[in-house]
Design a protein around this motif. Structure first.
Motif, PDB file in Angstrom:
ATOM      1  N   GLY A 190      -1.077  30.784 -32.476  1.00  0.00           N
ATOM      2  CA  GLY A 190       0.204  30.867 -31.775  1.00  0.00           C
ATOM      3  C   GLY A 190       0.572  29.519 -31.183  1.00  0.00           C
ATOM      4  O   GLY A 190      -0.146  28.526 -31.345  1.00  0.00           O
ATOM      5  N   ASN A 191       1.688  29.502 -30.454  1.00  0.00           N
ATOM      6  CA  ASN A 191       2.180  28.260 -29.852  1.00  0.00           C
ATOM      7  C   ASN A 191       2.094  28.279 -28.339  1.00  0.00           C
ATOM      8  O   ASN A 191       2.875  27.592 -27.657  1.00  0.00           O
ATOM      9  N   CYS A 192       1.125  29.047 -27.804  1.00  0.00           N
ATOM     10  CA  CYS A 192       0.935  29.078 -26.359  1.00  0.00           C
ATOM     11  C   CYS A 192       0.124  27.869 -25.908  1.00  0.00           C
ATOM     12  O   CYS A 192      -0.591  27.236 -26.698  1.00  0.00           O
ATOM     13  N   VAL A 193       0.231  27.550 -24.620  1.00  0.00           N
ATOM     14  CA  VAL A 193      -0.508  26.421 -24.076  1.00  0.00           C
ATOM     15  C   VAL A 193      -1.993  26.756 -24.023  1.00  0.00           C
ATOM     16  O   VAL A 193      -2.412  27.896 -24.234  1.00  0.00           O
ATOM     17  N   VAL A 194      -2.792  25.745 -23.736  1.00  0.00           N
ATOM     18  CA  VAL A 194      -4.233  25.927 -23.677  1.00  0.00           C
ATOM     19  C   VAL A 194      -4.584  26.921 -22.569  1.00  0.00           C
ATOM     20  O   VAL A 194      -4.067  26.827 -21.455  1.00  0.00           O
ATOM     21  N   GLY A 195      -5.456  27.893 -22.875  1.00  0.00           N
ATOM     22  CA  GLY A 195      -5.852  28.925 -21.924  1.00  0.00           C
ATOM     23  C   GLY A 195      -5.107  30.222 -22.114  1.00  0.00           C
ATOM     24  O   GLY A 195      -5.453  31.217 -21.474  1.00  0.00           O
ATOM     25  N   LEU A 196      -4.091  30.226 -23.002  1.00  0.00           N
ATOM     26  CA  LEU A 196      -3.321  31.440 -23.281  1.00  0.00           C
ATOM     27  C   LEU A 196      -3.387  31.746 -24.773  1.00  0.00           C
ATOM     28  O   LEU A 196      -3.733  30.889 -25.588  1.00  0.00           O
ATOM     29  N   ALA A 250      -3.183  35.553 -20.760  1.00  0.00           N
ATOM     30  CA  ALA A 250      -4.360  34.748 -20.410  1.00  0.00           C
ATOM     31  C   ALA A 250      -5.555  35.176 -21.255  1.00  0.00           C
ATOM     32  O   ALA A 250      -5.744  36.364 -21.539  1.00  0.00           O
ATOM     33  N   GLN A 251      -6.330  34.209 -21.646  1.00  0.00           N
ATOM     34  CA  GLN A 251      -7.517  34.509 -22.430  1.00  0.00           C
ATOM     35  C   GLN A 251      -8.586  35.164 -21.559  1.00  0.00           C
ATOM     36  O   GLN A 251      -8.618  35.007 -20.343  1.00  0.00           O
ATOM     37  N   LEU A 252      -9.485  35.913 -22.215  1.00  0.00           N
ATOM     38  CA  LEU A 252     -10.486  36.711 -21.524  1.00  0.00           C
ATOM     39  C   LEU A 252     -11.774  35.909 -21.365  1.00  0.00           C
ATOM     40  O   LEU A 252     -12.118  35.066 -22.197  1.00  0.00           O
ATOM     41  N   ALA A 253     -12.488  36.227 -20.285  1.00  0.00           N
ATOM     42  CA  ALA A 253     -13.763  35.553 -20.017  1.00  0.00           C
ATOM     43  C   ALA A 253     -14.877  36.219 -20.813  1.00  0.00           C
ATOM     44  O   ALA A 253     -14.706  37.265 -21.436  1.00  0.00           O
TER      45      ALA A 253
END
Length: 393
Positions: free
Chosen positions: A192-198, A209-212
């Motif tokens: 995708g084109n989301c920023v880093v961390g998403l 938000a990405q998962l831990a």
């Protein structure tokens, strides 16, 4: 060429089958080719066509040498290695083209370097490096883009979608093979084109938000580690180094030290046994030498005893006692008499007095065996030199 190729690649991926009209990749330099046969392999998504790996199919339908390269070590170039079969069939080339300068890129065809593409321009699959970076590329750059730019669905865009914003998603299927059985399976890579961390959520097309690690997931893109395990939870990154506990290091150190000590002890035992064997050999040698010496001394003593026990010994003693002269000087029989001096020096006797009076009166108790030898002259006569000499035995 880029625009026409992009639509051709889109059509090839939608059909999921290559257009097989001729045997791909075997047309050498200067021979005719068909640009419509340029496509991506359905399993590896590798660019292929009619021409060999070192040539490309030009717009005039002829295979020409490549004018650029995008990889540090491009496939098909053998450098200075000379293979007779390769040279004969001209499938590979020794002339490696140059890489493009900053602000340029080399397309999959490898015909020539081109300037970076602006946002919205068509691009090739997974070629984020073909797109021009945004002004704040240092903030947007991440592992899933190239200097903040991405090529999604064959179109250049920037990876700047924030949390909750609408996003663009691209799912690319790859064919994998299981180890051992060789069974095929589909591996879908979602970007995708989301920023880093998403990540771009497929059902909502929103950046989340990405998962831990340890949280429930359904795809790799949902995890910060980019690794969703088969158990459905986010695991550690695939390139994460494995950390061992302190106990393992201690056990390894103990094993190493124990091995060293055991080796030293083993060497000591071996050398000690070797020294013992050598010492036994030397001791055996000296025992044998001592035994030989004892045997020689015993033989010498036996010889002495045998000489003293001869029959003429008693007669010789009686002759010395009565004052008689010894046997004739022509006799070869040895004579024994008492030595006049304890030192064992040889005694000389004159012709007229074969026995020394002093020797008869010697009470020292030490006897020497002396054999009288009568010297002969010419014709069996006595020598004119004088009396016989006594010879000690």
């Amino acid at each position: 060429m880029i625009y026409s190729l992009a639509y051709t690649l889109i059509l090839s991926n939608l059909l999921w089958a290559p257009i097989v009209l001729v045997q791909a990749g075997n047309v050498t330099y200067g021979n005719p080719c068909n640009i419509a046969h340029n496509r991506l392999s359905p399993d590896t998504k590798q660019f292929t066509g009619d021409c060999t790996a070192t040539t490309f199919c030009s717009s005039n339908g002829t295979c020409l040498h490549k004018g650029c390269r995008k990889d540090e070590y491009p496939f098909g170039f053998v450098g200075s290695i000379d293979f007779s079969a390769i040279v004969r069939y001209k499938l590979f080339s020794n002339e490696i083209p140059d890489r493009c300068h900053k602000g340029e890129f080399c397309p999959d065809e490898g015909d020539a370097c081109q300037e970076l593409l602006a946002v919205g321009s068509p691009c090739q699959l997974n070629r984020d490096d073909e797109c021009a970076p945004p002004p704040n590329f240092s903030e947007l750059a991440g592992p899933n883009n190239f200097n903040g730019s991405v090529c999604l669905n064959y179109q250049c865009m920037w990876a700047n979608a924030t949390l909750g914003d609408a996003c663009v998603i691209e799912n690319t299927p790859y064919i994998g093979y299981e180890a051992g059985s060789g069974t095929k399976f589909i591996n879908v890579v979602s970007r995708g084109n989301c920023v880093v961390g998403l990540y771009c959520d497929a059902p909502t097309l929103k950046c989340l938000a990405q998962l831990a690690e340890g949280q429930t997931c359904t795809a790799d893109k949902e995890c910060e580690s980019d690794n969703c395990t088969q158990a459905g939870v986010c695991g550690k990154p695939a390139d994460d180094p494995r950390k061992l506990s302190t106990g393992i290091y201690v056990a390894v150190a103990v094993c190493i030290i124990g091995l060293m000590v055991g080796t030293l002890i083993g060497l000591y035992i071996v050398h000690r046994r070797h020294r013992f064997e050598e010492r036994e050999k030397r001791a055996q040698y000296w025992r044998e030498q001592e035994q030989f010496r004892q045997n020689i001394m015993q033989m010498r003593e036996q010889a002495r005893t045998s000489l003293l026990s001869l029959p003429w010994q008693d007669k010789q003693d009686q002759s010395r006692t009565m004052g008689d002269y010894p046997p004739s000087e022509n006799s070869q029989t040895p004579m024994l008499h008492a030595a006049s001096h304890p030192s064992g020096l040889r005694n000389e006797f004159s012709e007229g007095n074969p026995y020394d009076d002093s020797s008869l009166g010697n009470d020292s108790g030490e006897d020497s065996l002396v054999m009288k030898a009568a010297p002969r002259g010419v014709g069996g006569q006595r020598s004119k030199s004088g009396g016989a000499q006594g010879r000690r035995i």
